[in-house]
Structure formats: C-alpha cells, structure tokens
Design an enzyme around this catalytic site. Structure first.
Site, mmCIF file in Angstrom:
data_model
loop_
_atom_site.group_PDB
_atom_site.id
_atom_site.type_symbol
_atom_site.label_atom_id
_atom_site.label_comp_id
_atom_site.label_asym_id
_atom_site.label_seq_id
_atom_site.Cartn_x
_atom_site.Cartn_y
_atom_site.Cartn_z
ATOM 1 N N GLY A 182 -7.068 1.395 -5.193
ATOM 2 C CA GLY A 182 -5.657 2.076 -4.923
ATOM 3 C C GLY A 182 -4.593 0.640 -4.807
ATOM 4 O O GLY A 182 -3.486 1.186 -4.622
ATOM 5 N N CYS A 183 -4.939 -0.184 -5.322
ATOM 6 C CA CYS A 183 -4.177 -1.538 -5.286
ATOM 7 C C CYS A 183 -2.835 -1.258 -6.362
ATOM 8 O O CYS A 183 -1.871 -1.674 -5.978
ATOM 9 C CB CYS A 183 -4.756 -2.833 -5.686
ATOM 10 S SG CYS A 183 -5.852 -3.231 -4.148
ATOM 11 N N THR A 184 -3.315 -0.835 -7.622
ATOM 12 C CA THR A 184 -2.302 -0.608 -8.399
ATOM 13 C C THR A 184 -1.393 0.509 -7.811
ATOM 14 O O THR A 184 -0.157 0.498 -8.326
ATOM 15 C CB THR A 184 -2.924 -0.084 -9.943
ATOM 16 O OG1 THR A 184 -3.830 -1.249 -10.125
ATOM 17 C CG2 THR A 184 -1.917 0.073 -10.789
#
Length: 295
Positions: A182-184
């Site tokens: 989920g970092c992007t």
C-alpha cells in the site's frame, strides 16, 4: 560502582563492544540522548537512576567516545551530553533491540509491518502526542540534507515501509508481510491531495529507510511533488522510538503518520493504519484543526 569485569576476548568484536555498552544503563542513556535528552538532570529524571550511577555511566560513555561532553553554562559549569559519530553508529543496534522486543517479547514472533490497536507498540506511538521532535537532519530524495520539520504551521510525516519504481524491486514475499503493501497508494493519495494540505498550512514529507536514489526513482515514476526523506541511518526511528520490522536484511519503518507543528511538537499520531485513504483524510482533518488539543 561495582568492579567491571573486562571482557578480554580481544578477537571477538561482540565481547569488545559489550565491554563498552554491556551495562543496560549505558544503552538507555544512548537511547535518551538520541531522543534529545542531553542534560544531566533531565537524563536522571527520565531514567530514574541515581546521580552516582548516572555520573559513572556518562563518564564511561565519554571515555569510550560514544558521547561528547559539551559546556552550556559557565557559572556553575554545566554540560550537555551528545552522541558522537561513534554514538550515532549505535542507533541501528538500539532499533534492532527494539524490533526484537516488539516481535519476540511483546509480540508473537510474526514479522509484520503493522500492530494491533491495543498493543504496547501502538501505545508507544500514541504517547508521542505532546512530545517534541529533536533537531536532526535527513537526506531528501535529491540527496540534500533537510530538517524533517518544515517551517509551515504543520508538517505531515507519513512513514512507510518501502516503495519502488519497479515492481520487481520489492523484496521477495513483500505482499505476504501484513501491513507492508500500500505504499504506492499512500504516496499517490498524498500527491493527489497535496493542494488541500498546502491550503491548510501543511507540508507533506514521506519517510522511509530506503536510500535516496531509490526514493528518487519512485518519486519520478509517480510524479510526486513533495520530498521523500531517507531515514537509512535510523535517526528519526531512534529519536521517536518508531516501530520497525526487518525485511531483506533492512530495518524498515512500519506505516504510521505524525502531524508535527512548527515548534516540533507532535500533535497527532496515527497508528496502526489499516485504511490508507482514511488515514490521509485523518491527517488532513488534523492540520485543519479538527480534534487537536488547544485548537
């Protein structure tokens, strides 16, 4: 002070290192100086240790070159204790101990990039509200040294495990680590709402332990218009005792968000983050003054 036993195994670096920092008070002093506690009385209050023991441990650390003793008052003479380059090199050791404690002493041994809401780890992050971020510098994704706290009324520091320009750059098994993915999405959500944060008087900084060149490639690929900061030396993680986990041989920040005011005081701490888009909305609400103490 009890007589120290010298660990005389001259060929073992572990034994030689423990000869300097093997006493538990010494590492706690390093921990607290990394957090910005530099004066004798403040260290004593923080640690709850006797003046005699603290004096002896500080002398040991100064003699070992881990701390420097710097005058801040002449009459009577008073000194501050600050980490040297050798002392800063101990920060990954502290983070490794913290990670081990979070995982194996207070946790169940599972590698995870998040935590339960009721965990002691989450309580430690929430307790940051009202504390002050010490002075430190991080490299941005262009390799320039930058204060993580901007001069705007608020700075949003969203800490993330890692984001890469190419999908094949992620460590093996990344998607199977709870909380890692989920970092992007997180960075792109901040990118898409950046104008709203700016209008509310906030600067946005993303923070990971990745190298600046890795962050630069990701920022270019996603068109980010705010800095990504590298905590590869773990200075921010140590200063705030931020939760970490290890993947592919690297200590990585767990996903959390801090809202810090221009006086360096933490006003909001979001952790654990289970809904990324909701966490961005919560950070925006915080900088707009919703639910902040004193607002």
């Amino acid at each position: 002070m009890p007589q120290r036993t010298s660990l005389a195994d001259a060929d073992c670096a572990i034994a030689q290192a423990l000869d300097v920092v093997g006493d538990w008070w010494t590492l706690l002093i390093v921990r607290d100086t990394a957090r910005g506690v530099h004066r004798f009385d403040a260290l004593q209050e923080e640690l709850g240790v006797s003046r005699k023991v603290l004096t002896e441990r500080l002398r040991l650390l100064v003699d070992a070159g881990v701390l420097s003793r710097e005058p801040y008052q002449d009459r009577p003479p008073r000194y501050e204790y600050r980490l040297t380059r050798r002392g800063h090199a101990l920060l990954p050791v502290l983070i490794a101990l913290q990670d081990w404690g979070d995982t194996w002493v207070m946790g169940d041994g599972e590698m995870t990039a998040t935590a339960a809401e009721a965990s002691k780890e989450a309580a430690r992050v929430h307790a940051l509200v009202g504390t002050r971020l010490p002075e430190l510098r991080l490299l941005d994704h262009d390799g320039a040294s930058r204060d993580p706290v901007a001069g705007t009324p608020y700075t949003v520091l969203y800490c993330f495990p890692g984001a890469y320009a190419r999908r094949d750059a992620y460590p093996p098994g990344w998607a199977q680590i709870p909380g890692a993915s989920g970092c992007t999405l997180e960075s792109c959500t901040y990118r898409d709402q950046l104008a709203e944060f700016t209008a509310a008087g906030a600067t946005v900084h993303g923070v990971s332990t990745q190298r600046p060149d890795e962050q630069r490639a990701f920022a270019d690929a996603e068109g980010l218009r705010f800095p990504l900061l590298s905590d590869a030396e773990l200075e921010l993680a140590a200063a705030l005792r931020l939760p970490t986990f290890r993947a592919a041989g690297t200590s990585r920040l767990k996903r959390l968000t801090l809202v810090v005011d221009r006086d360096r005081t933490v006003r909001e701490a979001l952790y654990p983050i289970t809904d990324i888009e909701a966490s961005v909305r919560a950070a925006l609400a915080a900088v707009r003054g919703a639910g902040l103490p004193g607002e």
